[in-house]
Write a protein that holds these residues in place. Structure first.
Motif: not given
Length: 265
Positions: A207-216, A222-225, A228-233
């Motif tokens: 999930v973390a890798a998916l969020g970072l890859g999608l934001a990139e 912005n990958p940093l902003v 992240f946050g998918l794990i909260a969902f």
């Protein structure tokens, strides 16, 4: 091969340092405070060795497989060549609806990783035993997996459109609070725990890798902003689906029981 071996040795050394405080606390409480010997000492020590080896291999596996795979899938699914059918459409504006394969992939990967989550399996088995069979093992696992699938898919949509994270989280917890007042009391503590057990060894890395890859890959993110946050969902929505599962089951029981009550009257 030598590089991989060095990485494994480095990971093992770091894991030993991480596990050392746990061992120290257990030894201090057992030998100093309780003043009792550790039962089956050899078996316990062998277990710690297994833990260190397993964690080391798992961490290396994350770096070599799960993290790169999640980012690769996100990048491939968001490529303009993949999103658009025809080459001449590459210069068109990208709309949130064009990323529907990302939402489908996010839901699928969230559901499948949660079903395979060892911590969820353990909680489902214990809940089934304690409830005397009232809570089904597969019913709970599927309810949690559906929550994770919905949450990660909605979180991916949030990354694409760039909405603030806290709007979704606040709205989700409003639903949780309302459900808490109307859901069966038996399921409420289990529902809250179900949100936590999903964020474990199998689900979090992908999930973390998916969020970072999608934001990139999404323009303007912005990958940093935004990454992240998918794990909260993934932690929030299982609470909603588990309580909804209990409410639906209770409604079905009342519906089955109502004709019998009318016959008795």
């Amino acid at each position: 091969m030598s590089g991989l071996l060095l990485e494994l040795l480095y990971s093992t050394a770091n894991t030993m340092l991480d596990v050392l405080p746990i061992i120290t606390i257990i030894l201090v409480f057992q030998l100093v405070l309780l003043r009792r010997p550790i039962p089956r000492t050899k078996r316990v020590m062998l277990g710690f060795v297994y833990v260190i080896i397993g964690l080391s291999l798992f961490l290396v596996g994350l770096e070599k497989a799960l993290f790169p795979l999640g980012e690769l899938m996100a990048k491939q699914l968001t490529r303009p060549e993949f999103i658009y059918t025809h080459a001449h459409e590459l210069d068109l504006h990208v709309d949130w609806k064009d990323y529907y394969w990302i939402y489908i992939f996010a839901a699928a990967i969230g559901f499948s990783t949660t079903i395979a989550e060892p911590s969820l399996i353990a909680v489902a088995i214990k809940a089934h035993e304690v409830s005397g069979g009232a809570i089904g093992v597969w019913g709970l696992r599927v309810a949690v997996a559906l929550g994770v699938a919905i949450g990660i898919s909605l979180g991916s949509y949030r990354i694409v459109v760039g909405d603030p994270l806290h709007f979704y989280i606040l709205a989700g917890y409003v639903v949780v609070v309302i459900q808490t007042f109307v859901a069966p009391k038996l399921i409420i503590p289990l529902a809250y725990d179900s949100g936590g057990v999903t964020t474990s060894t199998v689900t979090v890395p992908l999930v973390a890798a998916l969020g970072l890859g999608l934001a990139e890959t999404v323009p303007g993110r912005n990958p940093l902003v935004d990454g992240f946050g998918l794990i909260a969902f993934a932690s929030l929505f299982p609470i909603i689906t588990v309580m909804a599962y209990a409410q639906l089951s209770e409604w079905q029981e009342h519906r089955k029981g109502s004709p019998k009550k009318q016959e008795q009257n």
